[in-house]
Design a protein around this motif. Sequence first.
Motif, PDB file in Angstrom:
ATOM      1  N   VAL A 191     -12.017 -23.504 -23.103  1.00  0.00           N
ATOM      2  CA  VAL A 191     -11.227 -24.057 -24.200  1.00  0.00           C
ATOM      3  C   VAL A 191      -9.719 -23.966 -23.916  1.00  0.00           C
ATOM      4  CG1 VAL A 191     -11.042 -22.054 -25.765  1.00  0.00           C
ATOM      5  CG2 VAL A 191     -11.342 -24.315 -26.699  1.00  0.00           C
ATOM      6  N   ARG A 192      -9.331 -22.964 -23.142  1.00  0.00           N
ATOM      7  CA  ARG A 192      -7.947 -22.906 -22.667  1.00  0.00           C
ATOM      8  C   ARG A 192      -7.944 -22.748 -21.152  1.00  0.00           C
ATOM      9  NH1 ARG A 192      -8.103 -21.107 -27.611  1.00  0.00           N
ATOM     10  NH2 ARG A 192      -9.221 -19.268 -26.925  1.00  0.00           N
ATOM     11  N   TYR A 204      -6.959 -32.180 -28.737  1.00  0.00           N
ATOM     12  CA  TYR A 204      -6.639 -31.071 -27.820  1.00  0.00           C
ATOM     13  C   TYR A 204      -7.878 -30.491 -27.166  1.00  0.00           C
ATOM     14  CZ  TYR A 204      -8.103 -28.816 -32.113  1.00  0.00           C
ATOM     15  OH  TYR A 204      -8.821 -28.473 -33.228  1.00  0.00           O
ATOM     16  N   GLN A 258      -5.586 -25.133 -37.558  1.00  0.00           N
ATOM     17  CA  GLN A 258      -4.951 -25.670 -36.336  1.00  0.00           C
ATOM     18  C   GLN A 258      -3.452 -25.925 -36.506  1.00  0.00           C
ATOM     19  OE1 GLN A 258      -6.928 -24.984 -34.200  1.00  0.00           O
ATOM     20  NE2 GLN A 258      -9.019 -25.586 -34.690  1.00  0.00           N
ATOM     21  N   ASP A 317      -8.018 -20.493 -37.269  1.00  0.00           N
ATOM     22  CA  ASP A 317      -7.491 -20.687 -35.912  1.00  0.00           C
ATOM     23  C   ASP A 317      -6.244 -21.556 -36.028  1.00  0.00           C
ATOM     24  OD1 ASP A 317      -9.813 -19.517 -34.942  1.00  0.00           O
ATOM     25  OD2 ASP A 317     -10.705 -21.405 -34.277  1.00  0.00           O
ATOM     26  N   ILE A 371      -3.116 -23.430 -33.603  1.00  0.00           N
ATOM     27  CA  ILE A 371      -2.522 -23.744 -32.297  1.00  0.00           C
ATOM     28  C   ILE A 371      -1.026 -23.987 -32.518  1.00  0.00           C
ATOM     29  CG2 ILE A 371      -2.452 -25.400 -30.390  1.00  0.00           C
ATOM     30  CD1 ILE A 371      -5.390 -26.065 -30.972  1.00  0.00           C
ATOM     31  N   PHE A 390      -3.139 -19.482 -30.857  1.00  0.00           N
ATOM     32  CA  PHE A 390      -3.048 -19.830 -29.440  1.00  0.00           C
ATOM     33  C   PHE A 390      -1.869 -20.763 -29.192  1.00  0.00           C
ATOM     34  CE2 PHE A 390      -7.378 -20.023 -31.158  1.00  0.00           C
ATOM     35  CZ  PHE A 390      -7.947 -18.925 -30.531  1.00  0.00           C
ATOM     36  N   ILE A 391      -1.366 -20.691 -27.960  1.00  0.00           N
ATOM     37  CA  ILE A 391      -0.401 -21.709 -27.530  1.00  0.00           C
ATOM     38  C   ILE A 391      -1.203 -22.884 -26.995  1.00  0.00           C
ATOM     39  CG2 ILE A 391       1.328 -22.246 -25.758  1.00  0.00           C
ATOM     40  CD1 ILE A 391       2.377 -19.405 -26.083  1.00  0.00           C
ATOM     41  N   TYR A 392      -0.802 -24.087 -27.338  1.00  0.00           N
ATOM     42  CA  TYR A 392      -1.511 -25.274 -26.862  1.00  0.00           C
ATOM     43  C   TYR A 392      -1.620 -25.251 -25.343  1.00  0.00           C
ATOM     44  CZ  TYR A 392      -2.389 -29.950 -25.257  1.00  0.00           C
ATOM     45  OH  TYR A 392      -2.919 -31.023 -24.575  1.00  0.00           O
ATOM     46  N   SER A 393      -2.821 -25.547 -24.871  1.00  0.00           N
ATOM     47  CA  SER A 393      -3.075 -25.557 -23.440  1.00  0.00           C
ATOM     48  C   SER A 393      -3.672 -26.918 -23.078  1.00  0.00           C
ATOM     49  CB  SER A 393      -4.056 -24.412 -23.157  1.00  0.00           C
ATOM     50  OG  SER A 393      -4.652 -24.515 -21.921  1.00  0.00           O
ATOM     51  N   ARG A 402      -5.796 -29.738 -21.683  1.00  0.00           N
ATOM     52  CA  ARG A 402      -7.132 -29.698 -21.104  1.00  0.00           C
ATOM     53  C   ARG A 402      -7.537 -31.065 -20.588  1.00  0.00           C
ATOM     54  NH1 ARG A 402      -7.707 -26.602 -19.065  1.00  0.00           N
ATOM     55  NH2 ARG A 402      -9.842 -25.896 -19.100  1.00  0.00           N
TER      56      ARG A 402
HETATM   57  N1  5AD Z   1      -5.225 -25.245 -26.495  1.00  0.00           N
HETATM   58  C1  5AD Z   1      -5.107 -24.145 -27.290  1.00  0.00           C
HETATM   59  N2  5AD Z   1      -6.037 -23.759 -28.161  1.00  0.00           N
HETATM   60  C2  5AD Z   1      -7.150 -24.517 -28.251  1.00  0.00           C
HETATM   61  N3  5AD Z   1      -8.238 -24.405 -29.016  1.00  0.00           N
HETATM   62  C3  5AD Z   1      -9.073 -25.421 -28.731  1.00  0.00           C
HETATM   63  N4  5AD Z   1      -8.545 -26.195 -27.774  1.00  0.00           N
HETATM   64  C4  5AD Z   1      -7.342 -25.668 -27.458  1.00  0.00           C
HETATM   65  C5  5AD Z   1      -6.314 -26.023 -26.557  1.00  0.00           C
HETATM   66  N5  5AD Z   1      -6.405 -27.105 -25.779  1.00  0.00           N
HETATM   67  C6  5AD Z   1      -8.404 -23.366 -30.037  1.00  0.00           C
HETATM   68  C7  5AD Z   1      -8.612 -23.985 -31.417  1.00  0.00           C
HETATM   69  C8  5AD Z   1     -10.072 -23.735 -31.676  1.00  0.00           C
HETATM   70  C9  5AD Z   1     -10.292 -22.430 -30.945  1.00  0.00           C
HETATM   71  C10 5AD Z   1     -11.716 -22.114 -30.637  1.00  0.00           C
HETATM   72  O1  5AD Z   1      -9.555 -22.592 -29.765  1.00  0.00           O
HETATM   73  O2  5AD Z   1      -7.802 -23.286 -32.345  1.00  0.00           O
HETATM   74  O3  5AD Z   1     -10.380 -23.663 -33.049  1.00  0.00           O
END
Ligand code: 5AD
Length: 441
Positions: A51-52, A156, A261, A299, A301, A330-333, A335
């Motif tokens: 997922v990241r 994402y 999100q 969650d 992002i 989380f910081i956006y990653s 994918r």
């Molecule tokens: N970057 C960062 N966080 C992500 N998640 C899902 N895809 C990404 C991404 N590309 C997070 C979302 C999701 C959790 C399981 O992981 O918040 O709900």
Amino acid sequence: MNKKLFIETLGCAMNERDSAHIIAELREKESYCLTDNPREADLILINTCSVREKPEKKLFSEIGQYAKLKKSNAKIGVCGCTASHLGDTILKRSKAVDFVLGARNVSKIAQIIHKERVAWVDIDYDDSAYVFSQNSNSTLKGMINISIGCDKQCTYCIVPHTRGNEISIPAQLILDEARKMVENGTKEILLLGQNVNNYGRRFSSEHRAINFTQLLNEISQINGLERIRFTSPHPLHMDDDFIAEFARNPKICKAIHMPLQSGSNVILQKMKRGYTKEWFLNRVEKMRSLIPDLSIGTDIIVGFPTESEEDFLDTLDVLEKVRFDTLYSFIYSPRPHTQAQKWLEMDKNIELVEEEVAKSRLAHLKNRHKEILVEENAKQLGKIHKILFESFDETNALFEGRSDTNKLVRVQSKSDLIGKFYDVKIHQVKGAQLLGEIVKH
Ligand code: 5AD
Ligand code: SF4
């Protein structure tokens, strides 16, 4: 002598359930037993998450480490979402890997261990292949998959690629499995799916039409089952019927995960989440009006491409209004196979948020959430919760269990509490920890 299996599980509850399934299959069909020492294992499995980007990157260094310490004839297998996503590239990049098994193929584990250097990652599905093999050592709490895959196209997210289209498991199979678990002593069942409250939209063949709310209701009628939890629901599908059943049904635990999100409507739209900040807050308000003690997790992002300071302030605003009980942030990653990554590659106007900015937003969010938790936990003093005791913490000599609202509560006791419900009064709050004493036997 039994062969020994070492398994490392990364990622979400779905992966944990898949690992439990793998362990059961290998125990029943191949006489494996578990070890927590990779040096003595005959089979080392890494059940991966993609997922990241970071855990995915770590995979190859981890394989290298296992390859160095393993017994000479031990095998290494890579399973789960990164296996689905990278497939035989893993075999090409690492000679140490014996096989690769995708997230949707876990039930083939007993076959693939006898193959040499193969990758099975197809995402077709049929009900018979997705067996519900009995799993863990603890029967107190059980997990049941109610759907696999995901039909949403959050821009994402790599999951629709790794776990495929969303398919609901027929209700009859779920109910039979739940009954079997309860007969074997299970008191609490966790229903799993990427998008549980979208349940019933598509089955693999002709099956009785039933939605998530009805499924919850039918499961709750099983005698002897005390608690039902589920993860993860999508805020978009939290309709009034669902909320009414959730509030009314005493077996459904009053803790819900609502992945926000982002709190910004602009970003939510770019993420294709399908709801607005106002809808999210409205759902929270509606649930809290019916269930004042409801525990809500989320969650978030930060740093989604183009996220401005103003967008981030909207996220903070939701945090202030909802005061989440748990937060995974989380910081956006970026994918592969996702819409957002395509935008980043194709559209010059869409850029990643600077790393320093994203980091500072994440820190801000987490710090503020910690403060909120301390304030909220202080309110727990003197409250009484019904606790299902699950484990014993040897180091501190305390029994541990969870409330309906999923709060971890610890209690000192001379008699064994495990597997039982007791009313517990919170008498001490240490940061995030709640300590209590039994008020009623
Ligand atoms: N970057 C960062 N966080 C992500 N998640 C899902 N895809 C990404 C991404 N590309 C997070 C979302 C999701 C959790 C399981 O992981 O918040 O709900
Ligand atoms: Fe779970 Fe998603 Fe990670 Fe797969 S990629 S393990 S579905 S969180």
